[in-house]
Design an enzyme around this catalytic site. Structure first.
Site, PDB file in Angstrom:
ATOM      1  N   ARG A  43       0.900  -1.212   0.060  1.00  0.00           N
ATOM      2  CA  ARG A  43       0.039   0.054  -0.023  1.00  0.00           C
ATOM      3  C   ARG A  43       0.873   1.275  -0.077  1.00  0.00           C
ATOM      4  O   ARG A  43       0.624   2.235  -0.711  1.00  0.00           O
ATOM      5  CB  ARG A  43      -1.066  -0.107   1.127  1.00  0.00           C
ATOM      6  CG  ARG A  43      -1.941   1.118   1.106  1.00  0.00           C
ATOM      7  CD  ARG A  43      -3.242   1.104  -0.010  1.00  0.00           C
ATOM      8  NE  ARG A  43      -2.478   1.453  -1.117  1.00  0.00           N
ATOM      9  CZ  ARG A  43      -3.070   1.084  -2.236  1.00  0.00           C
ATOM     10  NH1 ARG A  43      -3.584  -0.064  -1.989  1.00  0.00           N
ATOM     11  NH2 ARG A  43      -2.721   1.684  -3.372  1.00  0.00           N
ATOM     12  N   LYS A  95       2.892  24.715  -2.757  1.00  0.00           N
ATOM     13  CA  LYS A  95       1.613  24.218  -2.438  1.00  0.00           C
ATOM     14  C   LYS A  95       1.948  22.845  -2.468  1.00  0.00           C
ATOM     15  O   LYS A  95       1.091  22.099  -3.325  1.00  0.00           O
ATOM     16  CB  LYS A  95       0.427  25.071  -3.356  1.00  0.00           C
ATOM     17  CG  LYS A  95       0.533  26.279  -3.038  1.00  0.00           C
ATOM     18  CD  LYS A  95      -0.663  26.901  -3.998  1.00  0.00           C
ATOM     19  CE  LYS A  95      -0.827  28.392  -3.919  1.00  0.00           C
ATOM     20  NZ  LYS A  95      -1.562  29.048  -4.685  1.00  0.00           N
ATOM     21  N   LYS A 136       5.753  39.285  -1.159  1.00  0.00           N
ATOM     22  CA  LYS A 136       4.200  39.033  -1.543  1.00  0.00           C
ATOM     23  C   LYS A 136       3.490  40.195  -0.909  1.00  0.00           C
ATOM     24  O   LYS A 136       3.987  40.992  -0.293  1.00  0.00           O
ATOM     25  CB  LYS A 136       3.707  37.745  -1.079  1.00  0.00           C
ATOM     26  CG  LYS A 136       4.545  36.561  -1.728  1.00  0.00           C
ATOM     27  CD  LYS A 136       3.998  35.310  -1.469  1.00  0.00           C
ATOM     28  CE  LYS A 136       2.911  34.822  -2.579  1.00  0.00           C
ATOM     29  NZ  LYS A 136       2.553  33.455  -2.358  1.00  0.00           N
ATOM     30  N   GLU A 187       6.027  40.292  -6.107  1.00  0.00           N
ATOM     31  CA  GLU A 187       4.779  40.019  -6.345  1.00  0.00           C
ATOM     32  C   GLU A 187       4.298  41.158  -6.550  1.00  0.00           C
ATOM     33  O   GLU A 187       4.000  42.063  -5.834  1.00  0.00           O
ATOM     34  CB  GLU A 187       4.012  39.184  -5.515  1.00  0.00           C
ATOM     35  CG  GLU A 187       2.415  38.663  -5.950  1.00  0.00           C
ATOM     36  CD  GLU A 187       1.710  37.896  -4.861  1.00  0.00           C
ATOM     37  OE1 GLU A 187       1.856  36.700  -4.895  1.00  0.00           O
ATOM     38  OE2 GLU A 187       1.164  38.713  -4.052  1.00  0.00           O
ATOM     39  N   ASP A 193       0.865  38.661 -11.061  1.00  0.00           N
ATOM     40  CA  ASP A 193      -0.032  37.808 -10.130  1.00  0.00           C
ATOM     41  C   ASP A 193      -1.342  38.281 -10.651  1.00  0.00           C
ATOM     42  O   ASP A 193      -2.011  39.179 -10.200  1.00  0.00           O
ATOM     43  CB  ASP A 193       0.098  38.150  -8.684  1.00  0.00           C
ATOM     44  CG  ASP A 193      -0.657  37.005  -7.937  1.00  0.00           C
ATOM     45  OD1 ASP A 193      -0.670  36.045  -8.189  1.00  0.00           O
ATOM     46  OD2 ASP A 193      -1.433  37.353  -7.071  1.00  0.00           O
TER      47      ASP A 193
END
Length: 288
Positions: A101, A136, A168, A198, A219
């Protein structure tokens, strides 16, 4: 970071993942299959895609039982069709079923990421724009998932918060503006580290340019705004790299690349993909 088929950190993780799944033992196998029983497990694809995680599966079975014999028939990056045999593992049936598995889970996820990445890369055929991933990723699986992106033909963005300055929107708010953020960063980082900013509009692009950013991210901009941003950046600072990000899909990625950006970052490579259907079937069983 290059995955070379054996990584001490990965081995430690596999030990922990096996503890999670196996616990005190595979009770079903123990009560249904005699001790000493041996088998050959055939690992095969049940749908088309790109193979990834073969060395990882090998390592899982080696850790479960060093006497198991693992033979790979494909390499990571190979194209698969339904029915393709990826590998065989032979030896103790108890050991094969204990590792099955975990080995399949890892191969399925990594192959799914590689397959998704290859789809995006194919959309950029003939263009120089580079496809990269993001942070992410699944906690604890970043190294593997970013490896799968490379297998699929993509490249890696930063691995963590430690290896580049990426300013950012919240950093801009906290610092009091792009110029202030870049100035503070430049004064403290080594000369080998880059600064990416950004931006969400052309006004911010101009500010990032004036501040001396090494990379400017566009962005969630419209195609027209991206094209204008690229034109301004390349006219004033040809060495500055331009990255596009935000809501990139298979239907939009080529148009974004045609705006002239150098890099497109796509979070869905590692957070929105379908695991490839891969199975293990016992074949040629024999009593030990």
């Amino acid at each position: 970071m290059i995955f070379n088929g054996y990584n001490e950190g990965l081995a430690d993780s596999i030990h922990e993942w096996l503890k999670e799944d196996v616990g005190s033992g595979d009770v079903t196998t123990q009560v249904t299959i005699p001790a000493g029983h041996e088998s050959k497990g055939i690992i095969h694809a049940k749908e088309s895609g790109i193979a990834a995680g073969i060395p990882v599966a090998r390592l899982v079975f080696e850790i479960v039982d060093p006497t198991l014999v693992f033979k790979a028939y494909v390499q990571d990056g190979d194209s698969l069709v339904k029915g393709t045999v990826l590998a065989e593992v032979e030896g103790s049936t108890h050991s094969i079923l204990t590792g099955e598995r975990l080995a399949l889970n890892l191969m399925q996820r990594l192959s799914g990421i590689a397959t998704r990445t290859r789809q995006f890369v194919n959309e950029l055929d003939g263009l120089s724009t580079r496809l990269v991933d993001t942070r992410k990723t699944t906690p604890g699986h970043r190294m593997l998932e970013k490896y799968a992106v490379r297998v699929g033909g993509g490249a890696n963005h930063r691995f963590g918060l430690y290896d580049a300055v990426m300013i950012k929107d919240n950093h801009i708010k906290g610092a009091g503006g792009i110029s202030a953020a870049v100035q503070r960063a430049r004064a403290q980082i080594p000369h080998t580290m880059t600064i990416e900013v950004e931006t969400e509009n052309l006004e911010q692009v101009e500010e990032a340019l004036s501040a001396g950013a090494d990379i400017i991210m566009l962005d969630n901009m419209t195609p027209a705004s991206m094209e204008e941003a690229v034109k301004r950046i390349k006219a004033k600072a040809p060495h500055v790299r331009v990255e596009a990000s935000g809501n990139v899909s298979l239907t939009t990625v080529r148009g974004i690349a045609q705006s002239g950006v150098d890099i497109i970052s796509v979070g869905r490579l590692t957070y929105s993909f379908n695991s490839l259907d891969i199975s293990l079937d016992l074949n040629g069983k024999k009593e030990g």
